[in-house]
Design a protein around this motif. Sequence first.
Motif, PDB file in Angstrom:
ATOM      1  N   GLY A  56      67.571   8.823   0.879  1.00  0.00           N
ATOM      2  CA  GLY A  56      67.484   7.387   1.095  1.00  0.00           C
ATOM      3  C   GLY A  56      68.782   6.798   0.601  1.00  0.00           C
ATOM      4  N   VAL A  57      68.736   5.595   0.047  1.00  0.00           N
ATOM      5  CA  VAL A  57      69.970   4.978  -0.469  1.00  0.00           C
ATOM      6  C   VAL A  57      69.889   4.803  -1.988  1.00  0.00           C
ATOM      7  N   ASP A  58      71.019   4.404  -2.565  1.00  0.00           N
ATOM      8  CA  ASP A  58      71.189   4.393  -4.020  1.00  0.00           C
ATOM      9  C   ASP A  58      70.085   3.670  -4.798  1.00  0.00           C
ATOM     10  N   ASN A  70      61.799   6.108   5.761  1.00  0.00           N
ATOM     11  CA  ASN A  70      61.509   6.051   7.207  1.00  0.00           C
ATOM     12  C   ASN A  70      62.742   5.936   8.087  1.00  0.00           C
ATOM     13  N   TYR A  71      63.903   5.563   7.534  1.00  0.00           N
ATOM     14  CA  TYR A  71      65.126   5.424   8.336  1.00  0.00           C
ATOM     15  C   TYR A  71      65.964   6.701   8.362  1.00  0.00           C
ATOM     16  N   GLN A  72      65.486   7.749   7.697  1.00  0.00           N
ATOM     17  CA  GLN A  72      66.287   8.980   7.647  1.00  0.00           C
ATOM     18  C   GLN A  72      66.332   9.660   9.027  1.00  0.00           C
ATOM     19  N   ILE A  78      75.070   4.023  -0.020  1.00  0.00           N
ATOM     20  CA  ILE A  78      74.941   2.785  -0.814  1.00  0.00           C
ATOM     21  C   ILE A  78      74.501   1.642   0.100  1.00  0.00           C
ATOM     22  N   CYS A  79      73.435   0.945  -0.284  1.00  0.00           N
ATOM     23  CA  CYS A  79      72.934  -0.171   0.533  1.00  0.00           C
ATOM     24  C   CYS A  79      73.873  -1.375   0.370  1.00  0.00           C
ATOM     25  N   PRO A  80      74.516  -1.816   1.457  1.00  0.00           N
ATOM     26  CA  PRO A  80      75.454  -2.940   1.320  1.00  0.00           C
ATOM     27  C   PRO A  80      74.775  -4.241   0.898  1.00  0.00           C
ATOM     28  N   MET A  81      73.504  -4.423   1.263  1.00  0.00           N
ATOM     29  CA  MET A  81      72.845  -5.666   0.858  1.00  0.00           C
ATOM     30  C   MET A  81      72.642  -5.714  -0.657  1.00  0.00           C
ATOM     31  N   ALA A  82      72.268  -4.582  -1.245  1.00  0.00           N
ATOM     32  CA  ALA A  82      72.067  -4.551  -2.698  1.00  0.00           C
ATOM     33  C   ALA A  82      73.361  -4.955  -3.413  1.00  0.00           C
ATOM     34  N   PRO A  97      60.799  -7.900   7.938  1.00  0.00           N
ATOM     35  CA  PRO A  97      61.157  -9.257   7.474  1.00  0.00           C
ATOM     36  C   PRO A  97      62.635  -9.451   7.135  1.00  0.00           C
ATOM     37  N   GLU A  98      63.458  -8.423   7.273  1.00  0.00           N
ATOM     38  CA  GLU A  98      64.904  -8.609   7.068  1.00  0.00           C
ATOM     39  C   GLU A  98      65.591  -9.156   8.322  1.00  0.00           C
ATOM     40  N   VAL A  99      64.851  -9.322   9.432  1.00  0.00           N
ATOM     41  CA  VAL A  99      65.474  -9.884  10.644  1.00  0.00           C
ATOM     42  C   VAL A  99      65.594 -11.404  10.483  1.00  0.00           C
ATOM     43  N   ILE A 105      71.341   0.653  13.435  1.00  0.00           N
ATOM     44  CA  ILE A 105      71.503   1.898  12.678  1.00  0.00           C
ATOM     45  C   ILE A 105      72.080   1.530  11.316  1.00  0.00           C
ATOM     46  N   CYS A 106      71.492   2.058  10.251  1.00  0.00           N
ATOM     47  CA  CYS A 106      72.032   1.818   8.906  1.00  0.00           C
ATOM     48  C   CYS A 106      72.945   2.992   8.532  1.00  0.00           C
ATOM     49  N   PRO A 107      74.268   2.750   8.468  1.00  0.00           N
ATOM     50  CA  PRO A 107      75.182   3.865   8.188  1.00  0.00           C
ATOM     51  C   PRO A 107      74.877   4.559   6.862  1.00  0.00           C
ATOM     52  N   ALA A 108      74.433   3.795   5.872  1.00  0.00           N
ATOM     53  CA  ALA A 108      74.150   4.398   4.556  1.00  0.00           C
ATOM     54  C   ALA A 108      72.995   5.397   4.653  1.00  0.00           C
ATOM     55  N   MET A 109      71.951   5.015   5.383  1.00  0.00           N
ATOM     56  CA  MET A 109      70.790   5.900   5.520  1.00  0.00           C
ATOM     57  C   MET A 109      71.161   7.185   6.253  1.00  0.00           C
ATOM     58  N   LYS A 110      72.131   7.087   7.163  1.00  0.00           N
ATOM     59  CA  LYS A 110      72.487   8.255   7.983  1.00  0.00           C
ATOM     60  C   LYS A 110      73.491   9.187   7.300  1.00  0.00           C
ATOM     61  N   VAL A 157      72.341 -10.733   3.183  1.00  0.00           N
ATOM     62  CA  VAL A 157      71.594 -10.205   4.340  1.00  0.00           C
ATOM     63  C   VAL A 157      71.794  -8.701   4.453  1.00  0.00           C
ATOM     64  N   CYS A 158      70.904  -8.059   5.206  1.00  0.00           N
ATOM     65  CA  CYS A 158      71.118  -6.660   5.581  1.00  0.00           C
ATOM     66  C   CYS A 158      71.901  -6.673   6.882  1.00  0.00           C
ATOM     67  N   PRO A 159      73.116  -6.118   6.904  1.00  0.00           N
ATOM     68  CA  PRO A 159      73.917  -6.169   8.133  1.00  0.00           C
ATOM     69  C   PRO A 159      73.214  -5.511   9.326  1.00  0.00           C
ATOM     70  N   THR A 160      72.447  -4.470   9.064  1.00  0.00           N
ATOM     71  CA  THR A 160      71.764  -3.754  10.161  1.00  0.00           C
ATOM     72  C   THR A 160      70.703  -4.634  10.822  1.00  0.00           C
ATOM     73  N   HIS A 161      69.922  -5.343  10.012  1.00  0.00           N
ATOM     74  CA  HIS A 161      68.857  -6.192  10.575  1.00  0.00           C
ATOM     75  C   HIS A 161      69.377  -7.542  11.051  1.00  0.00           C
ATOM     76  N   HIS A 162      70.353  -8.083  10.315  1.00  0.00           N
ATOM     77  CA  HIS A 162      70.816  -9.439  10.600  1.00  0.00           C
ATOM     78  C   HIS A 162      71.461  -9.551  11.976  1.00  0.00           C
ATOM     79  N   ILE A 206      63.530  -5.048  -4.147  1.00  0.00           N
ATOM     80  CA  ILE A 206      63.862  -3.725  -4.705  1.00  0.00           C
ATOM     81  C   ILE A 206      65.250  -3.261  -4.225  1.00  0.00           C
ATOM     82  N   ASN A 207      65.695  -3.809  -3.086  1.00  0.00           N
ATOM     83  CA  ASN A 207      67.048  -3.514  -2.580  1.00  0.00           C
ATOM     84  C   ASN A 207      68.079  -4.273  -3.419  1.00  0.00           C
ATOM     85  N   SER A 208      68.192  -3.883  -4.670  1.00  0.00           N
ATOM     86  CA  SER A 208      69.138  -4.525  -5.598  1.00  0.00           C
ATOM     87  C   SER A 208      69.565  -3.454  -6.601  1.00  0.00           C
TER      88      SER A 208
HETATM   89 FE1  SF4 Z   1      70.206  -1.652   2.981  1.00  0.00          FE
HETATM   90 FE2  SF4 Z   1      69.805  -2.676   5.403  1.00  0.00          FE
HETATM   91 FE3  SF4 Z   1      70.300  -0.105   5.144  1.00  0.00          FE
HETATM   92 FE4  SF4 Z   1      67.963  -1.125   4.364  1.00  0.00          FE
HETATM   93  S1  SF4 Z   1      68.764  -1.007   6.451  1.00  0.00           S
HETATM   94  S2  SF4 Z   1      69.209   0.342   3.237  1.00  0.00           S
HETATM   95  S3  SF4 Z   1      68.628  -3.106   3.567  1.00  0.00           S
HETATM   96  S4  SF4 Z   1      71.674  -1.781   4.652  1.00  0.00           S
END
Ligand code: SF4
Length: 308
Positions: free
Chosen positions: A58-60, A23-25, A83-87, A198-200, A258-263, A170-175, A111-113
Amino acid sequence: MKNLINEILELKKERNAIILAHNYQRPEIQDIADFVGDSLGLSREAIDTKAEVIVFCGVDFMAETASILNPDKTVLIPDKSAICPMAMMLKVEDIKVAKEKYPNAETVLYINSTAETKTEADCICTSANAPETINAMNSDTILFGPDKNLAYFVEKRTKKRIIPVPEDGVCPTHHQLSKDDFLNSLKKYPNAELVVHPEVIPEVQEMATHIASTEGMLEYCKKSNSKEFIIGTENGIIHRLKREIPGKKFYAASEIAICPAMKMITLEKVRDSLKELKYEVRVPEEISMKAKEAIDCMLSHHSKNDPL
Ligand code: SF4
Ligand code: 13P
């Protein structure tokens, strides 16, 4: 762009491929995908497909999960640096240390691991099923990682003691979404509901009208009587919300969500991915087999038609 899209559609046919997108693509990626959804929906879709090739937009960790569930299929990610930085914030060693400290606890990982950390988990969950999954565990104490904000969400909805591992994942984008972002948005749109992921941070969770996975957010906005919504998650979802719920209005809580990895994924990269069958995601067998047990634990709680 039309030529590029036609090229992708042709290649997809030739390769007997399916395109799955989170959904973030980017909007144009969502528009060419065969399926758009949240982490749980994408995992289920990856199991069900008859295609030989899965192009995962999506991400890795999402592509890794698809590969673990489909060892006989070719799973591709169009950009290896998505690559998801939180994972990456959770290491195997962190879990081992926590297990020593809490020998009677079970381990549930978001699952984000990474696939490697999943080998240490008793069960996996997504944001769509975290409280239910954790409630179904035997132990009263659960080691949970890597997101401490999701840990807060879960602890409030279960009777379990939740130990976040690591302490500050944390997820940097949501946090970064602050209470002020939502208060300012509410000043502009006083009739809007606050719908968040729920990541906020806990303070934002406390002021929200609804908290859900990305797919759950979409379902909620469809059903709600409200006409306006302030959205507290990565802004890519706004495209899907507007496309599927044309009669209502959606506002991003902050333009910087914005999640840089998703973009990282673009149409050109999807085309090249199909053309050159790159980049193949393969998880070493010994990791894959152990991680799959934990993913299967999560999936055993659900059937395809369960509500999210
Ligand atoms: Fe990872 Fe956050 Fe991006 Fe989701 S939004 S993929 S948790 S960095
Ligand atoms: P969902 O599973 O809710 O789509 O979330 C995935 C994610 O990466 C959130 O940042």
